[in-house]
Design an enzyme around this catalytic site. Structure first.
Site, PDB file in Angstrom:
ATOM      1  CG  ASP A  55      -2.055   0.986   1.101  1.00 15.07           C
ATOM      2  OD1 ASP A  55      -3.206   0.534   0.942  1.00 15.07           O
ATOM      3  OD2 ASP A  55      -1.804   2.209   1.141  1.00 15.07           O
ATOM      4  CB  ILE A  56       0.775   4.302  -2.105  1.00 18.01           C
ATOM      5  CG1 ILE A  56       1.867   5.185  -2.650  1.00 18.01           C
ATOM      6  CG2 ILE A  56      -0.472   5.092  -1.750  1.00 18.01           C
ATOM      7  CD1 ILE A  56       1.579   5.734  -4.044  1.00 18.01           C
ATOM      8  CG  ASN A  98     -12.294  -0.663   3.644  1.00 20.98           C
ATOM      9  OD1 ASN A  98     -12.664  -1.099   4.723  1.00 20.98           O
ATOM     10  ND2 ASN A  98     -11.134  -0.043   3.482  1.00 20.98           N
ATOM     11  CD  GLU A 157      -9.722   6.255   0.530  1.00 16.42           C
ATOM     12  OE1 GLU A 157      -8.608   6.104  -0.014  1.00 16.42           O
ATOM     13  OE2 GLU A 157      -9.877   6.703   1.680  1.00 16.42           O
ATOM     14  CB  VAL A 158      -9.187   1.912  -5.119  1.00 17.61           C
ATOM     15  CG1 VAL A 158      -8.819   1.457  -6.528  1.00 17.61           C
ATOM     16  CG2 VAL A 158      -8.209   2.982  -4.638  1.00 17.61           C
ATOM     17  CG  HIS A 190      -8.663  -2.919  -2.610  1.00 13.72           C
ATOM     18  ND1 HIS A 190      -9.588  -2.227  -3.356  1.00 13.72           N
ATOM     19  CD2 HIS A 190      -8.549  -2.244  -1.433  1.00 13.72           C
ATOM     20  CE1 HIS A 190     -10.008  -1.176  -2.671  1.00 13.72           C
ATOM     21  NE2 HIS A 190      -9.408  -1.176  -1.489  1.00 13.72           N
ATOM     22  CG  HIS A 217      -6.814  -2.920   2.946  1.00 14.25           C
ATOM     23  ND1 HIS A 217      -6.094  -1.758   2.771  1.00 14.25           N
ATOM     24  CD2 HIS A 217      -8.032  -2.677   2.412  1.00 14.25           C
ATOM     25  CE1 HIS A 217      -6.856  -0.856   2.169  1.00 14.25           C
ATOM     26  NE2 HIS A 217      -8.042  -1.381   1.937  1.00 14.25           N
TER      27      HIS A 217
HETATM   28  P1  AMP Z   1      -9.841   1.413   0.198  1.00 14.74           P
HETATM   29  O1  AMP Z   1     -10.138   2.594   1.063  1.00 14.74           O
HETATM   30  O2  AMP Z   1     -10.183   0.120   0.868  1.00 14.74           O
HETATM   31  O3  AMP Z   1     -10.440   1.549  -1.181  1.00 14.74           O
HETATM   32  O4  AMP Z   1      -8.272   1.367   0.068  1.00 14.74           O
HETATM   33  C1  AMP Z   1      -7.552   1.875  -1.012  1.00 14.74           C
HETATM   34  C2  AMP Z   1      -6.102   1.763  -0.637  1.00 14.74           C
HETATM   35  O5  AMP Z   1      -5.325   1.926  -1.811  1.00 14.74           O
HETATM   36  C3  AMP Z   1      -5.607   2.809   0.363  1.00 14.74           C
HETATM   37  O6  AMP Z   1      -5.075   2.153   1.513  1.00 14.74           O
HETATM   38  C4  AMP Z   1      -4.555   3.590  -0.412  1.00 14.74           C
HETATM   39  O7  AMP Z   1      -3.463   4.006   0.385  1.00 14.74           O
HETATM   40  C5  AMP Z   1      -4.130   2.579  -1.466  1.00 14.74           C
HETATM   41  N1  AMP Z   1      -3.565   3.139  -2.682  1.00 14.74           N
HETATM   42  C6  AMP Z   1      -4.046   4.160  -3.429  1.00 14.74           C
HETATM   43  N2  AMP Z   1      -3.261   4.382  -4.497  1.00 14.74           N
HETATM   44  C7  AMP Z   1      -2.271   3.458  -4.446  1.00 14.74           C
HETATM   45  C8  AMP Z   1      -1.144   3.160  -5.273  1.00 14.74           C
HETATM   46  N3  AMP Z   1      -0.878   3.852  -6.362  1.00 14.74           N
HETATM   47  N4  AMP Z   1      -0.322   2.146  -4.897  1.00 14.74           N
HETATM   48  C9  AMP Z   1      -0.585   1.433  -3.765  1.00 14.74           C
HETATM   49  N5  AMP Z   1      -1.631   1.667  -2.958  1.00 14.74           N
HETATM   50  C10 AMP Z   1      -2.463   2.662  -3.282  1.00 14.74           C
END
Ligand code: AMP
Length: 120
Positions: free
Chosen positions: A33-34, A93, A101-102, A106, A108
């Site tokens: 994770d970034i 999530n 968010e994405v 995914h 975690h």
């Molecule tokens: P979620 O809130 O469950 O959708 O988590 C999205 C996760 O993606 C967050 O923990 C972010 O820090 C992570 N994230 C966003 N952009 C990147 C990226 N380019 N590389 C790795 N992780 C990312």
């Protein structure tokens, strides 16, 4: 919700943006994770275009679903956080209330230290 091919994880899968890779195979990709929230914070995503867990379990093949979960066991061994080595937490999530968010499924994976309360 329809799948957005321009989400950040789709770009990582296409190699359009870099990531710190942990593992990949025909079915999944895993990378750090970034913005790590624990000592070890890794994400695992399916290669297929699935928005979230519901989309995945509804549309993915049994093989994809099995391989996605088997990959977690493989990844935690690579990270040396399997149950025998300390343990870990998996979290996904989903949607607005879940804080997603994405919009590409995914999980975690957190480890490397005490993860603490299940929900804050
Ligand atoms: P979620 O809130 O469950 O959708 O988590 C999205 C996760 O993606 C967050 O923990 C972010 O820090 C992570 N994230 C966003 N952009 C990147 C990226 N380019 N590389 C790795 N992780 C990312």
């Amino acid at each position: 919700m329809s799948y957005d091919k321009n989400n950040i994880f789709a770009k990582i899968l296409r190699g359009e943006i870099p990531c710190k890779k942990v593992y990949e195979n025909e079915y999944v990709m895993s990378f750090h994770d970034i913005k790590p929230q624990k000592k070890i914070h890794v994400l695992v995503i399916p290669r297929g275009e699935y928005v979230d867990l519901d989309d995945f379990t509804t549309k993915a093949s049994d093989k994809e679903i099995v391989e996605f979960h088997k990959a977690i066991t493989h990844i935690v061994k690579i990270l040396k956080i399997s149950n025998q080595e300390g343990g870990y937490r998996v979290l996904s999530n989903t949607g607005k209330d879940g804080g997603q968010e994405v919009s590409h499924l995914h999980y975690h994976i957190f480890g490397g230290e005490q993860i603490g309360k299940m929900v804050v």
